[in-house]
Scaffold this motif. Structure first.
Motif, PDB file in Angstrom:
ATOM      1  N   UNK A  85       0.712  -0.917  -0.162  1.00  0.00           N
ATOM      2  CA  UNK A  85      -0.398   0.241  -0.187  1.00  0.00           C
ATOM      3  C   UNK A  85       0.912   1.696   0.007  1.00  0.00           C
ATOM      4  N   UNK A  86       0.827   1.866  -0.893  1.00  0.00           N
ATOM      5  CA  UNK A  86       1.329   3.361  -0.687  1.00  0.00           C
ATOM      6  C   UNK A  86       1.434   4.282   0.673  1.00  0.00           C
ATOM      7  N   UNK A  87       2.928   4.586   0.240  1.00  0.00           N
ATOM      8  CA  UNK A  87       2.739   5.294   1.642  1.00  0.00           C
ATOM      9  C   UNK A  87       2.404   4.088   2.910  1.00  0.00           C
ATOM     10  N   UNK A  88       2.314   3.144   3.171  1.00  0.00           N
ATOM     11  CA  UNK A  88       1.996   1.857   4.286  1.00  0.00           C
ATOM     12  C   UNK A  88       0.916   1.872   4.913  1.00  0.00           C
ATOM     13  N   UNK A  89       0.184   3.230   4.038  1.00  0.00           N
ATOM     14  CA  UNK A  89      -0.899   3.091   5.191  1.00  0.00           C
ATOM     15  C   UNK A  89      -2.565   3.223   4.468  1.00  0.00           C
ATOM     16  N   UNK A  90      -3.222   2.298   4.907  1.00  0.00           N
ATOM     17  CA  UNK A  90      -4.844   1.706   4.557  1.00  0.00           C
ATOM     18  C   UNK A  90      -5.811   2.978   4.163  1.00  0.00           C
ATOM     19  N   UNK A  91      -5.343   4.107   3.374  1.00  0.00           N
ATOM     20  CA  UNK A  91      -6.293   4.903   3.968  1.00  0.00           C
ATOM     21  C   UNK A  91      -7.234   5.306   2.238  1.00  0.00           C
ATOM     22  N   UNK A  92      -8.460   5.889   2.201  1.00  0.00           N
ATOM     23  CA  UNK A  92      -9.034   5.611   0.735  1.00  0.00           C
ATOM     24  C   UNK A  92      -8.376   6.601  -0.208  1.00  0.00           C
ATOM     25  N   UNK A  93      -8.228   6.787  -1.255  1.00  0.00           N
ATOM     26  CA  UNK A  93      -7.599   6.463  -2.492  1.00  0.00           C
ATOM     27  C   UNK A  93      -6.163   6.456  -2.439  1.00  0.00           C
ATOM     28  N   UNK A  94      -6.441   5.855  -1.418  1.00  0.00           N
ATOM     29  CA  UNK A  94      -4.048   5.033  -1.607  1.00  0.00           C
ATOM     30  C   UNK A  94      -4.004   3.954  -2.714  1.00  0.00           C
ATOM     31  N   UNK A  95      -3.493   4.175  -3.182  1.00  0.00           N
ATOM     32  CA  UNK A  95      -2.971   3.105  -4.609  1.00  0.00           C
ATOM     33  C   UNK A  95      -2.301   1.825  -4.166  1.00  0.00           C
ATOM     34  N   UNK A  96      -2.266   1.030  -3.972  1.00  0.00           N
ATOM     35  CA  UNK A  96      -2.201  -0.344  -4.339  1.00  0.00           C
ATOM     36  C   UNK A  96      -1.201  -1.576  -5.264  1.00  0.00           C
ATOM     37  N   UNK A  97      -0.259  -2.567  -5.050  1.00  0.00           N
ATOM     38  CA  UNK A  97       0.356  -2.904  -5.691  1.00  0.00           C
ATOM     39  C   UNK A  97       0.600  -4.424  -5.221  1.00  0.00           C
ATOM     40  N   UNK A  98       0.114  -5.302  -5.974  1.00  0.00           N
ATOM     41  CA  UNK A  98      -0.183  -6.368  -5.632  1.00  0.00           C
ATOM     42  C   UNK A  98       0.867  -7.177  -6.988  1.00  0.00           C
ATOM     43  N   UNK A  99       2.025  -7.705  -5.259  1.00  0.00           N
ATOM     44  CA  UNK A  99       3.347  -8.679  -6.521  1.00  0.00           C
ATOM     45  C   UNK A  99       3.265  -9.892  -6.672  1.00  0.00           C
ATOM     46  N   UNK A 133      -9.966  -2.060  -4.483  1.00  0.00           N
ATOM     47  CA  UNK A 133      -9.879  -2.904  -5.979  1.00  0.00           C
ATOM     48  C   UNK A 133      -8.350  -3.991  -6.166  1.00  0.00           C
ATOM     49  N   UNK A 134      -8.559  -4.587  -6.692  1.00  0.00           N
ATOM     50  CA  UNK A 134      -7.299  -5.926  -6.584  1.00  0.00           C
ATOM     51  C   UNK A 134      -7.832  -6.493  -8.269  1.00  0.00           C
ATOM     52  N   UNK A 135      -6.838  -5.506  -9.134  1.00  0.00           N
ATOM     53  CA  UNK A 135      -7.091  -5.791 -10.270  1.00  0.00           C
ATOM     54  C   UNK A 135      -8.356  -5.133 -11.151  1.00  0.00           C
ATOM     55  N   UNK A 136      -9.399  -5.661 -11.852  1.00  0.00           N
ATOM     56  CA  UNK A 136     -10.574  -5.301 -12.479  1.00  0.00           C
ATOM     57  C   UNK A 136     -11.004  -5.787 -10.906  1.00  0.00           C
ATOM     58  N   UNK A 137     -11.175  -6.458 -10.593  1.00  0.00           N
ATOM     59  CA  UNK A 137     -11.759  -7.004  -8.837  1.00  0.00           C
ATOM     60  C   UNK A 137     -11.763  -5.996  -8.028  1.00  0.00           C
ATOM     61  N   UNK A 138     -13.437  -5.920  -7.311  1.00  0.00           N
ATOM     62  CA  UNK A 138     -13.041  -5.723  -5.745  1.00  0.00           C
ATOM     63  C   UNK A 138     -13.499  -6.457  -4.591  1.00  0.00           C
ATOM     64  N   UNK A 139     -12.880  -6.432  -3.786  1.00  0.00           N
ATOM     65  CA  UNK A 139     -12.673  -7.337  -2.396  1.00  0.00           C
ATOM     66  C   UNK A 139     -13.342  -6.380  -1.520  1.00  0.00           C
ATOM     67  N   UNK A 140     -13.637  -7.502  -0.774  1.00  0.00           N
ATOM     68  CA  UNK A 140     -15.029  -6.381   0.387  1.00  0.00           C
ATOM     69  C   UNK A 140     -14.280  -7.269   2.090  1.00  0.00           C
ATOM     70  N   UNK A 141     -13.816  -7.075   2.799  1.00  0.00           N
ATOM     71  CA  UNK A 141     -13.778  -7.885   4.241  1.00  0.00           C
ATOM     72  C   UNK A 141     -14.369  -7.367   5.124  1.00  0.00           C
ATOM     73  N   UNK A 142     -15.246  -7.856   5.485  1.00  0.00           N
ATOM     74  CA  UNK A 142     -16.508  -7.091   6.771  1.00  0.00           C
ATOM     75  C   UNK A 142     -15.785  -8.698   8.107  1.00  0.00           C
ATOM     76  N   UNK A 143     -15.735  -7.481   9.465  1.00  0.00           N
ATOM     77  CA  UNK A 143     -15.593  -8.460  10.221  1.00  0.00           C
ATOM     78  C   UNK A 143     -16.558  -7.927  11.443  1.00  0.00           C
TER      79      UNK A 143
END
Length: 164
Positions: free
Chosen positions: A48-62, A88-98
Motif C-alpha cells: 500500500x502506497x505510504x504503508x497506510x490503508x486510507x481511502x484513495x491509497x494506491x496498492x501494488x499486488x506483486x 480493488x485488486x486488478x479488475x476485481x473489488x474485494x470487501x472484507x467485513x469483520x
C-alpha cells in the motif's frame, strides 16, 4: 471450510465466503492490513502506497516468479477499522467485513469479479482463508471442479488458473 456462495444480484457477479476465526476483530484487522501478516495467507505481496490503508491509497499486488512476476494495481475505497476494508485488486473489488463472534471474529469476504473467474477465485479464496484461519489448505483442483460445476449453469464457462 465453508462453501463459497455465488451472488448474481449485483452489477457484477461476486463470490461470498465466510469464516469463523478465533482471534478478535482487532487482531484479524492486522492480519488483513499489515504487509508482513498478509504474506502468510494472501496470494501475493501487498504494498500500500505510504504503508497506510486510507481511502484513495494506491496498492501494488506483486506475484512471484510462478506468475511471471506479474503486478496488479488497486485502490483503497473503504477503511472502517476494524469492521470493513474495501479495495480493488486488478479488475476485481474485494470487501472484507469483520464482526465480533464470541471471543473471535466472523469474517465475510466478497469478491466482485468477471463471471468466468468465479470458480477459480472461490477455490483460491477458500485456500487463502484456510491459511488465515491457521488450517492446512485443501485441494484447490477439487474445489475448483466443484465450484465450476455449480457456477457454470448460472454464469457460464469457468476459467482455470491463470497461465504465466
Amino acid at each position: 471450510m465453508t462453501q463459497a456462495e455465488l451472488r448474481t444480484d449485483g452489477a457484477r457477479p461476486a463470490v461470498r465466503l465466510e469464516r469463523e476465526l478465533v482471534d478478535p476483530p482487532a487482531v484479524v484487522w492486522r492480519a488483513i492490513t499489515e504487509r508482513e501478516q498478509l504474506r502468510a495467507w494472501f496470494p501475493c505481496d501487498v504494498d500500500v502506497a505510504g504503508g497506510v490503508w486510507e481511502v484513495g491509497a494506491a496498492i501494488a499486488f506483486r506475484f512471484g516468479e510462478e506468475m511471471s512476476d506479474m503486478t496488479l494495481t488497486g485502490e483503497v475505497f473503504v477503511v472502517d477499522e476494524p469492521k470493513v476494508l474495501v479495495f480493488s485488486w486488478g479488475e476485481e473489488r474485494l470487501r472484507f467485513e469483520l464482526a465480533p463472534h464470541g471471543s473471535g471474529t466472523h469474517l465475510v469476504l466478497i469478491d466482485e469479479l468477471p463471471a468466468d473467474a468465479a470458480a477459480r477465485n472461490a477455490a483460491g479464496w477458500d485456500e487463502c482463508l484456510d491459511r488465515l484461519a491457521g488450517l492446512e489448505p485443501g485441494d484447490w483442483k477439487a474445489r475448483f471442479d466443484t465450484y465450476a460445476a455449480t457456477f457454470e449453469p448460472l454464469v457460464g464457462p469457468q476459467s482455470g488458473p491463470p497461465t504465466a
